[in-house]
Design an enzyme around this catalytic site. Structure first.
Site, short mmCIF file in Angstrom:
data_model
loop_
_atom_site.label_atom_id
_atom_site.label_comp_id
_atom_site.label_asym_id
_atom_site.label_seq_id
_atom_site.Cartn_x
_atom_site.Cartn_y
_atom_site.Cartn_z
N PRO A 266 -18.61 2.11 -2.69
CA PRO A 266 -19.15 1.90 -1.24
C PRO A 266 -20.85 1.80 -1.87
O PRO A 266 -21.72 1.82 -2.96
CB PRO A 266 -19.14 3.70 -0.58
CG PRO A 266 -18.21 3.68 -1.17
CD PRO A 266 -18.20 4.12 -2.72
N TYR B 145 1.14 -1.21 -0.24
CA TYR B 145 0.16 0.02 -0.04
C TYR B 145 1.03 1.47 0.49
O TYR B 145 1.69 1.55 0.71
CB TYR B 145 -1.20 -0.05 1.38
CG TYR B 145 -2.48 -1.13 1.61
CD1 TYR B 145 -1.95 -1.63 0.49
CD2 TYR B 145 -2.80 -1.53 2.45
CE1 TYR B 145 -3.37 -3.33 0.30
CE2 TYR B 145 -3.21 -2.43 2.50
CZ TYR B 145 -3.78 -3.82 1.67
OH TYR B 145 -4.42 -4.04 1.77
N1 NAP Z 1 -6.52 -9.19 0.75
C1 NAP Z 1 -7.10 -7.64 0.05
O1 NAP Z 1 -7.08 -8.42 -1.32
C2 NAP Z 1 -7.71 -6.52 0.14
C3 NAP Z 1 -7.99 -5.73 -0.51
C4 NAP Z 1 -8.87 -4.47 -0.51
C5 NAP Z 1 -8.52 -4.19 1.05
N2 NAP Z 1 -7.96 -4.83 2.19
C6 NAP Z 1 -7.84 -4.60 3.49
O2 NAP Z 1 -9.10 -4.16 3.80
C7 NAP Z 1 -9.86 -2.94 4.23
C8 NAP Z 1 -10.80 -2.55 4.04
O3 NAP Z 1 -10.89 -2.87 2.81
P1 NAP Z 1 -11.59 -1.15 2.01
O4 NAP Z 1 -10.44 -0.21 2.94
O5 NAP Z 1 -10.80 -1.02 1.10
O6 NAP Z 1 -12.79 -1.07 1.68
P2 NAP Z 1 -14.36 0.11 2.39
O7 NAP Z 1 -13.66 -1.02 4.18
O8 NAP Z 1 -15.37 -1.15 1.94
O9 NAP Z 1 -14.56 1.25 2.53
C9 NAP Z 1 -13.69 2.03 2.39
C10 NAP Z 1 -14.19 2.96 1.59
O10 NAP Z 1 -15.62 3.37 2.21
C11 NAP Z 1 -15.63 5.11 2.67
N3 NAP Z 1 -15.96 5.20 4.03
C12 NAP Z 1 -16.13 4.33 5.47
N4 NAP Z 1 -16.00 4.88 6.31
C13 NAP Z 1 -17.51 5.67 5.54
C14 NAP Z 1 -18.55 6.17 6.75
N5 NAP Z 1 -18.16 5.79 7.48
N6 NAP Z 1 -19.09 6.96 5.43
C15 NAP Z 1 -18.94 7.46 4.44
N7 NAP Z 1 -17.87 6.52 3.99
C16 NAP Z 1 -17.36 5.65 4.42
C17 NAP Z 1 -14.04 4.85 2.48
O11 NAP Z 1 -13.52 6.68 1.60
P3 NAP Z 1 -12.84 7.32 3.27
O12 NAP Z 1 -11.75 7.87 3.49
O13 NAP Z 1 -13.28 9.44 3.49
O14 NAP Z 1 -13.85 7.42 5.00
C18 NAP Z 1 -13.20 4.40 1.33
O15 NAP Z 1 -13.43 4.97 0.41
C19 NAP Z 1 -8.30 -2.12 3.48
O16 NAP Z 1 -8.39 -0.90 4.78
C20 NAP Z 1 -7.13 -2.97 3.77
O17 NAP Z 1 -6.79 -3.08 4.99
C21 NAP Z 1 -7.56 -6.16 1.75
#
Ligand code: NAP
Length: 293
Positions: A220, A63
């Site tokens: 989202p 990342y």
């Molecule tokens: N193993 C894998 O292949 C893989 C792939 C993807 C992700 N991951 C891990 O999984 C974690 C979670 O996934 P993710 O961050 O990609 O996706 P997520 O948690 O599903 O969503 C994150 C998105 O939602 C927004 N968001 C978060 N809280 C919010 C709220 N209360 N209201 C409105 N929007 C909100 C964030 O924007 P803002 O920043 O504006 O809040 C961001 O755009 C990652 O941080 C990573 O550590 C792993």
């Protein structure tokens, strides 16, 4: 003051973590590439998470690359004794930010050392092998060679526990013959439920299931059913989506990602949200209307 203790705990390897954690991927720049616009804001999110009681942070050295781990170190090192940082190896980025496989023994070993150096650790608590056989979703194929390399790094004392990410049930079963698998991190949320049976199977085996994209990731979650339930409960759609995951199975550990302290607080407040039965029943209808491809 957050009440995240209400969501309970789960044993990850030999550590106890709260079921409500934090995913750090969103702290890097756009496209998870390069530095964030505002480093102080990113540091503030991490500090707020830990101050609120979060003791499980998900990251990777790819990342940024390197940036997210460096931010974690800047914000939180020396780490609290109860903090469990889970990372992943198996991918690399090229100069334009594309996600590429990094499965050779040299790349995997380098990945572990990059994580150790940038996080400022002597040993990594949990390392997920991220399958890149399919970039956007699990694809069948043998993971024996890269997993054996990771198991060897574990024997050398650089890694305490091993997990798998973006994998199929068959790959998990094959993997368990090579190393103890303490967690599986796959794409799963209210609208993307391919792993329903897998989650229940892992719960029986005491293996944590850590959904990535719990809020829909880069797109989202949007659903009129979700918005209606949220409105009725006086909560936000994102809180309802997280509350549903917490209720879905006891081995689900949440790592919602955000770059905003306000969103972090909103997400952690889900600990106070109890979903009534009729809300759960209504939410079951979302997947039927979703594009689950
Ligand atoms: N193993 C894998 O292949 C893989 C792939 C993807 C992700 N991951 C891990 O999984 C974690 C979670 O996934 P993710 O961050 O990609 O996706 P997520 O948690 O599903 O969503 C994150 C998105 O939602 C927004 N968001 C978060 N809280 C919010 C709220 N209360 N209201 C409105 N929007 C909100 C964030 O924007 P803002 O920043 O504006 O809040 C961001 O755009 C990652 O941080 C990573 O550590 C792993």
């Amino acid at each position: 003051m957050s009440t995240i203790n209400r969501t309970g705990t789960f044993t990850l390897g030999d550590r106890t973590v709260k079921r409500l954690g934090y995913g750090a991927m969103q702290l890097a720049g756009p496209g998870v590439f390069g530095p964030p616009k505002d480093t102080d804001a990113a540091v503030a999110v991490l500090r707020e998470a830990v101050a609120s009681g979060v003791n499980h942070i998900d990251t990777s050295d790819f990342y940024g690359p390197h940036i997210t781990n460096q931010l974690i170190r800047k914000a939180l090192h020396p780490y609290r004794d109860d903090l469990v940082i889970v990372t992943k190896i198996g991918a690399r980025r090229d100069s334009d930010g594309s996600w590429l496989e990094a499965f050779s023994p040299e790349e995997l070993t380098q990945g572990v050392h990059d994580n150790l150096r940038n996080l400022g650790l002597d040993v990594l608590d949990v390392v997920n092998l991220r399958s890149m056989l399919g970039v956007h979703g699990p694809a069948e194929g043998s993971l024996e060679a890269p997993l054996s390399v990771l198991a060897e790094l574990q024997r050398k004392g650089l890694v305490r526990h091993i997990g798998l990410s973006n994998v199929t049930p068959a790959q998990i079963e094959a993997g368990r013959r090579i190393a103890e698998i303490v967690c599986v991190q796959n794409h799963y949320n209210l609208a993307h439920r391919t792993d329903d049976a897998l989650i229940d199977d892992l719960a029986i085996k005491g293996i944590a299931y850590v959904p990535f994209f719990p809020l829909g990731g880069f797109s989202p979650l949007q659903s009129s059913i979700l918005s209606d339930v949220a409105q009725r409960l006086g909560a936000t759609a994102m809180q309802v989506a997280l509350a549903w995951l917490l209720r879905r199975a006891p081995n689900i550990l949440l790592i919602p990602g955000t770059s905003s302290v306000a969103h972090l607080r909103e997400n952690l407040a889900v600990a106070e949200l109890d979903l009534p039965e009729d809300a759960v029943a209504a939410l079951e209808g979302i997947e039927a209307h979703a594009d689950t491809a």
